[in-house]
Motif scaffolding. Sequence first.
Motif, PDB file in Angstrom:
ATOM      1  N   LEU A  78       0.828  -1.205   0.000  1.00  0.00           N
ATOM      2  CA  LEU A  78       0.000   0.000   0.000  1.00  0.00           C
ATOM      3  C   LEU A  78       0.861   1.255   0.000  1.00  0.00           C
ATOM      4  CD1 LEU A  78      -2.748  -1.150   2.534  1.00  0.00           C
ATOM      5  CD2 LEU A  78      -3.002  -0.883   0.044  1.00  0.00           C
ATOM      6  N   ARG A  79       1.893   1.276   0.833  1.00  0.00           N
ATOM      7  CA  ARG A  79       2.795   2.444   0.885  1.00  0.00           C
ATOM      8  C   ARG A  79       3.388   2.751  -0.485  1.00  0.00           C
ATOM      9  NH1 ARG A  79       6.430   1.054   6.150  1.00  0.00           N
ATOM     10  NH2 ARG A  79       5.280   2.275   7.675  1.00  0.00           N
ATOM     11  N   ALA A  80       3.692   1.713  -1.256  1.00  0.00           N
ATOM     12  CA  ALA A  80       4.328   1.890  -2.561  1.00  0.00           C
ATOM     13  C   ALA A  80       3.358   2.400  -3.630  1.00  0.00           C
ATOM     14  CB  ALA A  80       4.952   0.573  -3.010  1.00  0.00           C
ATOM     15  N   ARG A  81       2.079   2.362  -3.366  1.00  0.00           N
ATOM     16  CA  ARG A  81       1.083   2.791  -4.350  1.00  0.00           C
ATOM     17  C   ARG A  81       1.220   4.257  -4.737  1.00  0.00           C
ATOM     18  NH1 ARG A  81      -4.910   0.624  -2.934  1.00  0.00           N
ATOM     19  NH2 ARG A  81      -4.738  -1.347  -4.040  1.00  0.00           N
ATOM     20  N   GLU A  82       1.183   5.118  -3.722  1.00  0.00           N
ATOM     21  CA  GLU A  82       1.241   6.555  -3.965  1.00  0.00           C
ATOM     22  C   GLU A  82       1.448   7.280  -2.642  1.00  0.00           C
ATOM     23  OE1 GLU A  82      -2.976   8.219  -4.692  1.00  0.00           O
ATOM     24  OE2 GLU A  82      -2.933   6.261  -5.683  1.00  0.00           O
ATOM     25  N   PRO A  83       1.776   8.566  -2.683  1.00  0.00           N
ATOM     26  CA  PRO A  83       2.121   9.307  -1.462  1.00  0.00           C
ATOM     27  C   PRO A  83       1.049   9.325  -0.376  1.00  0.00           C
ATOM     28  CG  PRO A  83       2.858  10.528  -3.377  1.00  0.00           C
ATOM     29  CD  PRO A  83       2.040   9.363  -3.884  1.00  0.00           C
ATOM     30  N   ARG A  84      -0.223   9.326  -0.729  1.00  0.00           N
ATOM     31  CA  ARG A  84      -1.255   9.375   0.315  1.00  0.00           C
ATOM     32  C   ARG A  84      -1.224   8.123   1.186  1.00  0.00           C
ATOM     33  NH1 ARG A  84      -6.901   7.715  -2.223  1.00  0.00           N
ATOM     34  NH2 ARG A  84      -6.130   6.528  -3.994  1.00  0.00           N
ATOM     35  N   TYR A  85      -0.918   6.978   0.610  1.00  0.00           N
ATOM     36  CA  TYR A  85      -0.783   5.746   1.395  1.00  0.00           C
ATOM     37  C   TYR A  85       0.488   5.790   2.232  1.00  0.00           C
ATOM     38  CZ  TYR A  85      -4.529   3.621  -1.343  1.00  0.00           C
ATOM     39  OH  TYR A  85      -5.733   3.339  -1.929  1.00  0.00           O
ATOM     40  N   ALA A  86       1.568   6.272   1.646  1.00  0.00           N
ATOM     41  CA  ALA A  86       2.826   6.391   2.396  1.00  0.00           C
ATOM     42  C   ALA A  86       2.635   7.290   3.603  1.00  0.00           C
ATOM     43  CB  ALA A  86       3.929   6.923   1.479  1.00  0.00           C
ATOM     44  N   ALA A  87       1.895   8.385   3.436  1.00  0.00           N
ATOM     45  CA  ALA A  87       1.639   9.295   4.551  1.00  0.00           C
ATOM     46  C   ALA A  87       0.764   8.633   5.609  1.00  0.00           C
ATOM     47  CB  ALA A  87       0.977  10.574   4.044  1.00  0.00           C
ATOM     48  N   ALA A  88      -0.245   7.904   5.183  1.00  0.00           N
ATOM     49  CA  ALA A  88      -1.157   7.263   6.126  1.00  0.00           C
ATOM     50  C   ALA A  88      -0.448   6.200   6.963  1.00  0.00           C
ATOM     51  CB  ALA A  88      -2.340   6.648   5.385  1.00  0.00           C
ATOM     52  N   PHE A  89       0.491   5.485   6.364  1.00  0.00           N
ATOM     53  CA  PHE A  89       1.179   4.392   7.052  1.00  0.00           C
ATOM     54  C   PHE A  89       2.592   4.768   7.482  1.00  0.00           C
ATOM     55  CE2 PHE A  89      -2.094   2.112   4.642  1.00  0.00           C
ATOM     56  CZ  PHE A  89      -2.656   1.372   5.663  1.00  0.00           C
ATOM     57  N   ALA A  90       2.856   6.054   7.640  1.00  0.00           N
ATOM     58  CA  ALA A  90       4.197   6.511   8.023  1.00  0.00           C
ATOM     59  C   ALA A  90       4.599   6.069   9.423  1.00  0.00           C
ATOM     60  CB  ALA A  90       4.285   8.029   7.891  1.00  0.00           C
ATOM     61  N   ASP A  91       3.663   6.023  10.345  1.00  0.00           N
ATOM     62  CA  ASP A  91       3.964   5.675  11.738  1.00  0.00           C
ATOM     63  C   ASP A  91       3.105   4.486  12.153  1.00  0.00           C
ATOM     64  OD1 ASP A  91       4.551   5.495  14.425  1.00  0.00           O
ATOM     65  OD2 ASP A  91       3.650   7.421  14.955  1.00  0.00           O
ATOM     66  N   LEU A  92       3.621   3.285  11.990  1.00  0.00           N
ATOM     67  CA  LEU A  92       2.846   2.089  12.317  1.00  0.00           C
ATOM     68  C   LEU A  92       2.564   1.967  13.805  1.00  0.00           C
ATOM     69  CD1 LEU A  92       4.301  -0.607   9.910  1.00  0.00           C
ATOM     70  CD2 LEU A  92       2.343   0.909   9.600  1.00  0.00           C
ATOM     71  N   GLY A  93       3.333   2.664  14.626  1.00  0.00           N
ATOM     72  CA  GLY A  93       3.076   2.654  16.063  1.00  0.00           C
ATOM     73  C   GLY A  93       1.763   3.330  16.423  1.00  0.00           C
ATOM     74  N   ALA A  94       1.225   4.121  15.496  1.00  0.00           N
ATOM     75  CA  ALA A  94      -0.027   4.838  15.732  1.00  0.00           C
ATOM     76  C   ALA A  94      -1.217   4.159  15.053  1.00  0.00           C
ATOM     77  CB  ALA A  94       0.100   6.270  15.227  1.00  0.00           C
ATOM     78  N   ILE A  95      -1.006   2.911  14.596  1.00  0.00           N
ATOM     79  CA  ILE A  95      -2.047   2.200  13.855  1.00  0.00           C
ATOM     80  C   ILE A  95      -2.263   0.823  14.469  1.00  0.00           C
ATOM     81  CG2 ILE A  95      -2.691   1.231  11.607  1.00  0.00           C
ATOM     82  CD1 ILE A  95      -0.881   3.359  10.326  1.00  0.00           C
ATOM     83  N   ARG A  96      -3.512   0.436  14.557  1.00  0.00           N
ATOM     84  CA  ARG A  96      -3.874  -0.916  14.973  1.00  0.00           C
ATOM     85  C   ARG A  96      -4.484  -1.624  13.769  1.00  0.00           C
ATOM     86  NH1 ARG A  96      -0.941   0.780  17.960  1.00  0.00           N
ATOM     87  NH2 ARG A  96      -1.146   1.152  20.180  1.00  0.00           N
ATOM     88  N   VAL A  97      -4.473  -2.943  13.811  1.00  0.00           N
ATOM     89  CA  VAL A  97      -4.994  -3.723  12.688  1.00  0.00           C
ATOM     90  C   VAL A  97      -5.850  -4.869  13.205  1.00  0.00           C
ATOM     91  CG1 VAL A  97      -2.938  -5.192  12.567  1.00  0.00           C
ATOM     92  CG2 VAL A  97      -4.369  -4.916  10.540  1.00  0.00           C
ATOM     93  N   ALA A  98      -6.901  -5.156  12.442  1.00  0.00           N
ATOM     94  CA  ALA A  98      -7.744  -6.314  12.721  1.00  0.00           C
ATOM     95  C   ALA A  98      -7.895  -7.114  11.432  1.00  0.00           C
ATOM     96  CB  ALA A  98      -9.110  -5.878  13.222  1.00  0.00           C
ATOM     97  N   ILE A  99      -7.819  -8.423  11.576  1.00  0.00           N
ATOM     98  CA  ILE A  99      -8.057  -9.327  10.448  1.00  0.00           C
ATOM     99  C   ILE A  99      -9.350 -10.058  10.740  1.00  0.00           C
ATOM    100  CG2 ILE A  99      -7.221 -11.313   9.144  1.00  0.00           C
ATOM    101  CD1 ILE A  99      -4.366 -10.484   9.933  1.00  0.00           C
ATOM    102  N   ASP A 100     -10.302  -9.936   9.833  1.00  0.00           N
ATOM    103  CA  ASP A 100     -11.623 -10.537  10.021  1.00  0.00           C
ATOM    104  C   ASP A 100     -12.165 -10.244  11.417  1.00  0.00           C
ATOM    105  OD1 ASP A 100     -11.631 -11.488   7.408  1.00  0.00           O
ATOM    106  OD2 ASP A 100     -10.647 -13.362   7.978  1.00  0.00           O
ATOM    107  N   GLN A 101     -12.036  -8.982  11.821  1.00  0.00           N
ATOM    108  CA  GLN A 101     -12.570  -8.414  13.058  1.00  0.00           C
ATOM    109  C   GLN A 101     -11.910  -8.950  14.331  1.00  0.00           C
ATOM    110  OE1 GLN A 101     -16.856  -8.527  12.890  1.00  0.00           O
ATOM    111  NE2 GLN A 101     -16.894  -7.432  10.952  1.00  0.00           N
ATOM    112  N   GLU A 102     -10.684  -9.463  14.210  1.00  0.00           N
ATOM    113  CA  GLU A 102      -9.902  -9.869  15.381  1.00  0.00           C
ATOM    114  C   GLU A 102      -8.604  -9.071  15.401  1.00  0.00           C
ATOM    115  OE1 GLU A 102      -9.245 -14.026  15.992  1.00  0.00           O
ATOM    116  OE2 GLU A 102     -11.233 -14.546  15.253  1.00  0.00           O
ATOM    117  N   MET A 103      -8.300  -8.479  16.536  1.00  0.00           N
ATOM    118  CA  MET A 103      -7.074  -7.694  16.667  1.00  0.00           C
ATOM    119  C   MET A 103      -5.864  -8.584  16.408  1.00  0.00           C
ATOM    120  SD  MET A 103      -7.926  -4.609  17.400  1.00  0.00           S
ATOM    121  CE  MET A 103      -6.403  -3.931  18.009  1.00  0.00           C
TER     122      MET A 103
END
Length: 81
Positions: A34-59
């Motif tokens: 996603l980061r490699a797609r374009e700058p808006r994705y790179a900006a959104a994922f710049a700090d992974l420490g500030a992001i949480r993720v869920a796969i199929d609604q499980e953390m």
Amino acid sequence: MQVLYFAWLRERIGAAREDVATEAATVADLVAELRAREPRYAAAFADLGAIRVAIDQEMRDFDAPLAGAREVAFFPPVTGG
């Protein structure tokens, strides 16, 4: 797979959800794609420490495998007050 973005991630990327065709083995691999797609994705994922993720609604962690996943959601940490 369906990728969902919440809060400021949605604002930076400009979409709440999208279908993504990926060969990524883990969440971290998906983020790299996603980061490699374009700058808006790179900006959104710049700090992974500030992001949480869920796969199929499980953390999960960023090293979690994506095999068989139908949905991946990215969002900022939830805070209480």
